[in-house]
Scaffold this motif. Structure first.
Motif: not given
Length: 219
Positions: A7-12, A168-175, A182-185, A187-197
């Motif tokens: 997950l760390s490498w995925a986030c990077i 956002s998915t990788s950081w949510t799982l990392y958190g 503070y890391i997980m929460v 980044n969750t909206p990033g997943i939601v807005t991406s799915l909307i897009r």
């Protein structure tokens, strides 16, 4: 490889890839010798976000946060300097940059000098960074509503949508793995807005009359 290390490498990789999308704007400015068709505030706000999370990562001794946000802050600084060089509205850009610098200095003074070191300092900094990140993820909602109204996705960036979703998915799982909300929460909206897009691309792609939805104009 342990899951946390993966997950760390995925986030990077995903986050640096997302930050690197600004290189397209940099190339555009260099080619046209102008910054007329490039937005400045996303560079500035992203840089502020990077600096906040960089400080949070330093306090937590989290190497992933430190590395990612160091690279991010350097890239955003490059974009800001390039924009300042090519823009004709240097007064406005300079005033906004100075205001952002004042925010950074004020934040450093508050979190480093006025607050006692320890859990309270970390918690308040984490909350501040989280709220700022959430506001950045939610800021394009007005544009998404306009896309729904017009039925055209030409203003959406498909590559940026993919990068945002993966990041956002990788950081949510990392958190979640680090048990750091503070890391997980935020980044969750990033997943939601991406799915909307993604839904908007699927729903309205045919409206573009043969214009590929991958022709990119970032929100």
């Amino acid at each position: 490889m342990e899951f946390l290390q993966f997950l760390s490498w995925a986030c990077i990789v995903f986050t640096v890839g997302m930050f690197s999308t600004g290189l397209t704007d940099l190339k555009k400015m260099r080619a046209s010798k102008s910054a007329d068709n490039v937005q400045f505030l996303p560079f500035l706000t992203t840089c502020l976000n990077n600096l906040g999370w960089l400080y949070y990562g330093i306090l937590k001794t989290d190497g992933t946060l430190v590395l990612v946000n160091t690279i991010g802050a350097c890239l955003q600084s490059l974009y800001i300097l390039s924009y300042c060089h090519y823009t004709n509205d240097k007064r406005r850009v300079t005033s906004q940059t100075l205001l952002a610098g004042g925010v950074v200095c004020g934040g450093w003074l508050y979190f480093s000098v006025l607050l006692p070191q320890g859990e309270s300092q970390l918690a308040q900094l984490g909350l501040t960074c989280s709220l700022f990140t959430i506001s950045m993820y939610l800021s394009p909602l007005a544009d998404l509503m306009e896309i729904v109204r017009t039925g055209s996705v030409e203003r959406l960036s498909f590559s940026l949508t993919v990068a945002t979703f993966l990041t956002s998915t990788s950081w949510t799982l990392y958190g979640l793995q680090m048990q750091d909300y503070y890391i997980m929460v935020p980044n969750t909206p990033g997943i939601v807005t991406s799915l909307i897009r993604f839904f908007l691309f699927w729903r309205f792609a045919s409206v573009n009359q043969g214009v590929p939805s991958y022709k990119l104009i970032e929100i």
